[in-house]
Design a protein around this motif. Structure first.
Motif, PDB file in Angstrom:
ATOM      1  N   ARG A  93       0.851  -1.180   0.000  1.00 44.19           N
ATOM      2  CA  ARG A  93       0.000   0.000   0.000  1.00 44.19           C
ATOM      3  C   ARG A  93       0.892   1.237   0.000  1.00 44.19           C
ATOM      4  N   PHE A  94       0.436   2.256  -0.711  1.00 44.63           N
ATOM      5  CA  PHE A  94       1.202   3.493  -0.776  1.00 44.63           C
ATOM      6  C   PHE A  94       0.319   4.677  -0.408  1.00 44.63           C
ATOM      7  N   TRP A  95       0.908   5.614   0.342  1.00 49.37           N
ATOM      8  CA  TRP A  95       0.232   6.847   0.713  1.00 49.37           C
ATOM      9  C   TRP A  95       1.014   8.030   0.131  1.00 49.37           C
ATOM     10  N   LEU A  96       0.304   9.100  -0.144  1.00 47.87           N
ATOM     11  CA  LEU A  96       0.947  10.357  -0.520  1.00 47.87           C
ATOM     12  C   LEU A  96       0.947  11.256   0.707  1.00 47.87           C
ATOM     13  N   VAL A  97       2.126  11.749   1.090  1.00 43.55           N
ATOM     14  CA  VAL A  97       2.239  12.592   2.279  1.00 43.55           C
ATOM     15  C   VAL A  97       2.904  13.913   1.917  1.00 43.55           C
ATOM     16  N   HIS A 118      10.546   6.329  -4.455  1.00 44.36           N
ATOM     17  CA  HIS A 118      11.408   5.269  -4.972  1.00 44.36           C
ATOM     18  C   HIS A 118      10.845   4.850  -6.329  1.00 44.36           C
ATOM     19  N   PRO A 119      11.703   4.525  -7.317  1.00 40.55           N
ATOM     20  CA  PRO A 119      11.203   4.193  -8.658  1.00 40.55           C
ATOM     21  C   PRO A 119      10.159   3.082  -8.688  1.00 40.55           C
ATOM     22  N   VAL A 120      10.314   2.058  -7.850  1.00 41.94           N
ATOM     23  CA  VAL A 120       9.330   0.973  -7.830  1.00 41.94           C
ATOM     24  C   VAL A 120       7.989   1.476  -7.321  1.00 41.94           C
ATOM     25  N   ALA A 121       8.004   2.271  -6.253  1.00 45.64           N
ATOM     26  CA  ALA A 121       6.765   2.826  -5.712  1.00 45.64           C
ATOM     27  C   ALA A 121       6.111   3.758  -6.723  1.00 45.64           C
ATOM     28  N   TYR A 122       6.913   4.579  -7.360  1.00 47.59           N
ATOM     29  CA  TYR A 122       6.384   5.525  -8.350  1.00 47.59           C
ATOM     30  C   TYR A 122       5.698   4.784  -9.492  1.00 47.59           C
ATOM     31  N   ALA A 123       6.329   3.718  -9.985  1.00 46.40           N
ATOM     32  CA  ALA A 123       5.768   2.962 -11.107  1.00 46.40           C
ATOM     33  C   ALA A 123       4.441   2.312 -10.763  1.00 46.40           C
ATOM     34  N   GLN A 124       4.208   2.038  -9.468  1.00 46.28           N
ATOM     35  CA  GLN A 124       2.972   1.383  -9.056  1.00 46.28           C
ATOM     36  C   GLN A 124       1.868   2.372  -8.678  1.00 46.28           C
ATOM     37  N   ILE A 162       5.716   9.781  -1.889  1.00 42.54           N
ATOM     38  CA  ILE A 162       5.003   8.504  -1.871  1.00 42.54           C
ATOM     39  C   ILE A 162       5.720   7.601  -0.873  1.00 42.54           C
ATOM     40  N   VAL A 163       4.972   7.062   0.096  1.00 38.73           N
ATOM     41  CA  VAL A 163       5.593   6.291   1.177  1.00 38.73           C
ATOM     42  C   VAL A 163       4.755   5.058   1.503  1.00 38.73           C
ATOM     43  N   ALA A 164       5.368   4.140   2.241  1.00 35.85           N
ATOM     44  CA  ALA A 164       4.617   3.047   2.853  1.00 35.85           C
ATOM     45  C   ALA A 164       3.866   3.606   4.062  1.00 35.85           C
ATOM     46  N   PRO A 165       2.716   3.053   4.404  1.00 37.37           N
ATOM     47  CA  PRO A 165       1.933   3.597   5.523  1.00 37.37           C
ATOM     48  C   PRO A 165       2.719   3.706   6.822  1.00 37.37           C
ATOM     49  N   GLY A 166       3.643   2.767   7.066  1.00 37.50           N
ATOM     50  CA  GLY A 166       4.399   2.810   8.310  1.00 37.50           C
ATOM     51  C   GLY A 166       5.248   4.056   8.463  1.00 37.50           C
ATOM     52  N   ASP A 172       6.851  13.206  11.043  1.00 36.64           N
ATOM     53  CA  ASP A 172       5.832  14.247  11.161  1.00 36.64           C
ATOM     54  C   ASP A 172       5.409  14.692   9.761  1.00 36.64           C
ATOM     55  N   VAL A 173       4.500  13.952   9.173  1.00 34.06           N
ATOM     56  CA  VAL A 173       4.026  14.254   7.827  1.00 34.06           C
ATOM     57  C   VAL A 173       2.503  14.357   7.836  1.00 34.06           C
ATOM     58  N   GLU A 174       1.975  14.993   6.818  1.00 38.03           N
ATOM     59  CA  GLU A 174       0.526  15.094   6.621  1.00 38.03           C
ATOM     60  C   GLU A 174       0.111  14.074   5.563  1.00 38.03           C
ATOM     61  N   VAL A 175      -0.831  13.213   5.905  1.00 35.78           N
ATOM     62  CA  VAL A 175      -1.316  12.223   4.932  1.00 35.78           C
ATOM     63  C   VAL A 175      -2.290  12.917   3.986  1.00 35.78           C
ATOM     64  N   LEU A 176      -1.906  12.986   2.705  1.00 35.86           N
ATOM     65  CA  LEU A 176      -2.727  13.665   1.698  1.00 35.86           C
ATOM     66  C   LEU A 176      -3.684  12.717   0.996  1.00 35.86           C
ATOM     67  N   ALA A 177      -3.278  11.472   0.846  1.00 38.30           N
ATOM     68  CA  ALA A 177      -4.140  10.480   0.188  1.00 38.30           C
ATOM     69  C   ALA A 177      -3.652   9.086   0.578  1.00 38.30           C
ATOM     70  N   GLU A 178      -4.584   8.178   0.808  1.00 42.80           N
ATOM     71  CA  GLU A 178      -4.246   6.812   1.168  1.00 42.80           C
ATOM     72  C   GLU A 178      -4.537   5.866   0.005  1.00 42.80           C
ATOM     73  N   ASP A 179      -3.826   4.751  -0.004  1.00 42.24           N
ATOM     74  CA  ASP A 179      -4.061   3.673  -0.982  1.00 42.24           C
ATOM     75  C   ASP A 179      -4.089   4.203  -2.409  1.00 42.24           C
ATOM     76  N   ILE A 180      -2.974   4.781  -2.831  1.00 45.23           N
ATOM     77  CA  ILE A 180      -2.894   5.354  -4.182  1.00 45.23           C
ATOM     78  C   ILE A 180      -2.253   4.382  -5.177  1.00 45.23           C
ATOM     79  N   GLY A 181      -1.970   3.178  -4.748  1.00 51.10           N
ATOM     80  CA  GLY A 181      -1.373   2.203  -5.645  1.00 51.10           C
ATOM     81  C   GLY A 181      -2.345   1.751  -6.721  1.00 51.10           C
ATOM     82  N   ASP A 182      -1.822   1.409  -7.889  1.00 52.44           N
ATOM     83  CA  ASP A 182      -2.666   1.008  -9.015  1.00 52.44           C
ATOM     84  C   ASP A 182      -3.237  -0.394  -8.842  1.00 52.44           C
ATOM     85  N   ASN A 183      -2.553  -1.256  -8.109  1.00 55.19           N
ATOM     86  CA  ASN A 183      -2.973  -2.647  -7.961  1.00 55.19           C
ATOM     87  C   ASN A 183      -3.335  -2.916  -6.506  1.00 55.19           C
ATOM     88  N   GLU A 184      -4.626  -3.063  -6.235  1.00 51.66           N
ATOM     89  CA  GLU A 184      -5.063  -3.270  -4.856  1.00 51.66           C
ATOM     90  C   GLU A 184      -4.649  -4.631  -4.324  1.00 51.66           C
TER      91      GLU A 184
END
Length: 322
Positions: A93-97, A118-124, A162-166, A172-184
């Motif tokens: 799962r990926f979040w935008l912060v 990270h390139p892998v996260a970005y591609a997904q 783009i980060v992992a939820p952990g 100290d970041v602001e979560v802008l969007a959750e579960d932004i990955g293309d493949n659930e």
């Protein structure tokens, strides 16, 4: 009576805190309350185990979208005296912060916003980014954690990451969007690696991992390798080739086979593979993460192999047929 507390065990994992690897390690009951040692790469994690600095290491071995993790596969194939003792699945799962207090509209207002990833996260996450932040620029980061840190401290020219939820739990970041990955359904498979130990008793829902090289590059060589398993009713859940590295055309195969080395059919297959291949690396038999029981035809059950051996021994002993 001694009151000394038991010595704590050390587990190496790809750090820092907040990574998917840390989430996998959190699934290991015996690792809770022990020492978790963050490292920077797979090689360092396995080196910790070999040297005795750590008792075990958690490493990523396969991703349902990207396939096998080649660095981990190669390290396991070439580092002696290691054993896989368990596998763990972590949903990807990926979040935008963003910076504290930021909103998604703030990021859109930047025009061409820098998105650290990270390139892998970005591609997904390309579909979500194209729909929600079409005017953006990818700012390459070395890891999911590094993307957040670089955004926060200004070392990366990024307005969001783009980060992992952990990661959001440790920074100290602001979560802008959750579960932004293309493949659930995306998932990463991790394995817990220790120094060489005897395999644990089979559970009926097991997997055996190994690496084998072809004896030579010739027609039918791969088929002969695969027949060691198919003729014994063993299903392969993973088969990936990796170059040996000494010359063109030389490959080793990373194999996950359903079953346990204590199963008669698996033991027989491994002996056949040993006769065929110039180099077989047994990585371990361990419980499957999904705990799905391995099913096989009755003719490949342990009793069938035992009966066949007894029949042959009777023939060699000259005993009368029953």
């Amino acid at each position: 009576m001694s009151t000394d507390a038991p010595e704590r065990r050390t587990y190496s994992y790809l750090g820092p805190a907040g990574t998917f690897t840390e989430a996998a390690l959190a699934q290991v009951p015996e690792a809770r309350g022990q020492i978790w040692r963050p490292v920077s790469n797979v090689g360092q994690a396995l080196s910790d185990v070999v040297s005795g600095r750590s008792d075990a290491a958690m490493i990523a071995i396969e991703n349902s979208v990207e396939g096998g993790v080649s660095s981990a596969q190669d390290a396991l194939a070439t580092t002696p005296n290691l054993r896989i003792v368990g596998e763990y699945l972590v949903p990807v799962r990926f979040w935008l912060v963003g910076h504290p207090g930021a909103t998604l509209d703030d990021i859109r207002a930047e025009g061409v916003a820098g998105i650290a990833a990270h390139p892998v996260a970005y591609a997904q996450c390309l579909t979500w980014l194209g729909e929600n932040l079409p005017a953006h620029e990818h700012v390459v980061a070395s890891s999911n954690v590094a993307s957040a840190i670089g955004m926060l401290d200004g070392s990366l020219p990024a307005h969001a990451a783009i980060v992992a939820p952990g990661v959001a739990l440790h920074h100290d970041v602001e979560v802008l969007a959750e579960d932004i990955g293309d493949n659930e359904q995306a998932v990463t498979r991790f394995v817990l690696v220790t120094s060489t130990v005897a395999p644990a008793a089979p559970t009926g829902a097991d997997k055996t991992s190994l690496v084998a090289e072809l004896p030579k590059d010739e027609p039918g060589a791969l088929l002969e390798l695969l027949e060691q398993f198919s003729t014994r009713g063993i299903n392969l859940s993973l088969l990936e080739s990796r170059p040996v590295g000494d010359e063109l055309g030389r490959y080793r195969f990373v194999i996950d086979a359903d079953g346990h080395v204590f199963d008669e059919r698996m033991a027989d297959a491994l002996m056949g593979l040993r006769r065929f291949s110039p180099n077989v690396v047994f990585l371990g038999s361990y419980p499957r993460a999904d705990r799905q029981v391995v099913h096989y035809p009755e003719r490949y059950g342990d009793e069938a192999f035992v009966e066949a051996r007894d029949w042959l021994r009777a023939l060699l002993a000259g005993e009368p047929e029953a």
